[in-house]
Design an enzyme around this catalytic site. Sequence first.
Site, PDB file in Angstrom:
ATOM      1  N   ASN B 334      45.697  34.454  44.826  1.00  0.00           N
ATOM      2  CA  ASN B 334      45.069  33.224  45.341  1.00  0.00           C
ATOM      3  C   ASN B 334      46.159  32.155  45.417  1.00  0.00           C
ATOM      4  O   ASN B 334      46.417  31.459  44.426  1.00  0.00           O
ATOM      5  CB  ASN B 334      43.988  32.698  44.379  1.00  0.00           C
ATOM      6  CG  ASN B 334      42.675  33.423  44.476  1.00  0.00           C
ATOM      7  OD1 ASN B 334      42.529  34.371  45.228  1.00  0.00           O
ATOM      8  ND2 ASN B 334      41.704  32.963  43.709  1.00  0.00           N
ATOM      9  N   MET B 385      35.756  48.108  36.718  1.00  0.00           N
ATOM     10  CA  MET B 385      36.104  48.672  35.409  1.00  0.00           C
ATOM     11  C   MET B 385      35.653  50.129  35.260  1.00  0.00           C
ATOM     12  O   MET B 385      36.041  50.797  34.321  1.00  0.00           O
ATOM     13  CB  MET B 385      35.503  47.814  34.304  1.00  0.00           C
ATOM     14  CG  MET B 385      34.014  47.709  34.400  1.00  0.00           C
ATOM     15  SD  MET B 385      33.408  46.467  33.279  1.00  0.00           S
ATOM     16  CE  MET B 385      31.673  46.586  33.653  1.00  0.00           C
ATOM     17  N   HIS B 408      43.454  42.842  47.592  1.00  0.00           N
ATOM     18  CA  HIS B 408      43.694  42.494  46.192  1.00  0.00           C
ATOM     19  C   HIS B 408      42.811  43.260  45.232  1.00  0.00           C
ATOM     20  O   HIS B 408      43.057  43.270  44.037  1.00  0.00           O
ATOM     21  CB  HIS B 408      43.511  40.995  45.971  1.00  0.00           C
ATOM     22  CG  HIS B 408      42.085  40.555  45.760  1.00  0.00           C
ATOM     23  ND1 HIS B 408      41.063  40.886  46.609  1.00  0.00           N
ATOM     24  CD2 HIS B 408      41.528  39.795  44.782  1.00  0.00           C
ATOM     25  CE1 HIS B 408      39.925  40.346  46.160  1.00  0.00           C
ATOM     26  NE2 HIS B 408      40.185  39.680  45.063  1.00  0.00           N
TER      27      HIS B 408
END
Lengths: 142, 485
Positions: B334, B385, B408
């Site tokens: 970012n 995750m 990303h």
Amino acid sequence: MEEFIFLDDIATADVAIESRGDTLEELFSASARATFDVMVDAGDVQPEVKKTLRLENSEIDGLLFDWLAEIIYLKDLEDMVFCKFDIKIKKDVNYHLDAEIFGEEIDQSRHELRCDVKAITFHLFEVYEKDGKWISRFILDI
Amino acid sequence: MNSDMKINKISDWVWEIPKTEKEGMLVPARIFASDTLLESMDKGVFEQITNVACLPGIQKYALCMPDGHWGYGFPIGGVAAFDTEEGIISPGGIGFDINCGMRLITTDLKVDEVRPRLQSLINELYRAVPAGVGAKGDIKVSVSQLKDIMKRGAEWCIENGYGWPQDRERIEEGGHIPGADSSKVSEKAISRGINQLGTLGSGNHYLEIQLVTIENIFDEKIAKVMGIREKDQIVIMVHCGSRGFGHQVATDYLRVFDKAMKKYGMTVRDRELACAPFKSPEGSDYYKAMLCAANSAFANRQIITHRIRESFSKVFNTDARKLGIEIVYDVAHNIARVERYKIDGREKEVLVHRKGSTRSFGPGRRELPEIYRDVGQPVIVGGSMQTGSYLLVGTQKAMEETFGSTMHGAGRTMSRSAAKKKVRGDQLMKTMAKDGILVKAVSMSGLAEEAGIAYKDISEVVETMDVLGISKKVVKLKPIGNIKG
């Protein structure tokens, strides 16, 4: 009556909220409660500590943005979560807000914490009056 | 896909919305996606990327990466380059979490050594790296020290004992970008962030222990250069940003830009895209303040790295140097940076906004440290995750096609509240334990929001940019332990 709902299909990664109130004060309180509801189960939070704040803005949407930005800032500055918002809003040339807000210091072992709020955004941000109700829609960055 | 806009197929994996689709578009919008990924993108992506295409000074295309999803201002996964003379800068093209980014760290440990101590390791890391709402760091700095950190980022940490000399060359821009000016940062931003150094945050931020499996090494030679030497090797990934300090810098300047728009006679289609000419006083001030936040994020991830080294050292009762805990690289996703590209045959200076997008610089680029200049930049892509993450390498093609940018992460497909309706945090924790992933989280509902089902298939996202040659796969990493806010 003040109330808020989470809007599911807007801004996938963040949180979109619609809040309502019969008065501007109720709208601002509902919006603040919604913001803290994202972060904590407010039922666990005691109104033990009082903070006061005063804001001024020429536009009502600007005032709501400033209000939410300020309570998000205070959350980090004071390390607190808030559960009760006593608000007075007056209008002359500008809108003036005086508020007493109540909450307590964050305790990770006792509070049921949720997701932190980083900021209030201007995306799809709106405040309007319709059929005697004040309504706002806003998106919080998570 | 939920859009009325005309979306032309340029080639497999590349789509284009022509300038004629929205009044005011200065360039077309390009989206990189497989058929499935394009289909799963929400309507906000198409609205937002075409809004970006209307911003003054934009060059070539408004770009959307394959992990693109509905954000605020820019879509997440949005990239745009603006002429530094004629173009704008917009906080909505960077995000509130300035220099949110990824760091990958190796160890010399094998999975068999780590599994028996995984629970202790997770407990120790959870203690050492505060996370979640209300987390405070245990490093106390003065205002003047914080101002020093704004300027010198990770360098400050290394000089003050929170890092090793070799860490410098393993962080984008050496961990401190020149041009930061602390006088452009408000007292509010300072007071909000001063106690949060070394904290992880919440939402999709995490610290993860990951495993390299032999079938997941795609390029053995480049993997070796990046410190991934063998199967069963344990690595660590960190995802976090500039915390409250950066969030406040962005909030402060969003208000400044909201007012400045009138002064410059500018209008935008989304108020969150409030912007100012890059060379205006407002634009220049924000850039300098944004770099302060960017440098503090490098410092934040550096302090977390130090805590990781301490934690491993304690649990394995061995000096961290002997455990080979070395940084592979640290990337911002970012941020806006001044970079040079060949545009229409001429080299040009542009301000590249990347919001949820990673640099993917190819070999030879001068910004790369010497250790990676021959192979290209390590690109760290964090997945959910449950599903794993990737280490990739940047390419020359990225320099030509995407202003040196790639995805990303996996990209969300499900809202947070929808995820919570489908999954409960405690049940998810049990399911993950069965799959060999230990999780420790401050918030159970926050954990549910980050369930794997809320995300796109990361392998398909990564494959898109691999097939296009924008970023090439090096290693896939499998999670075995995760700490969340």
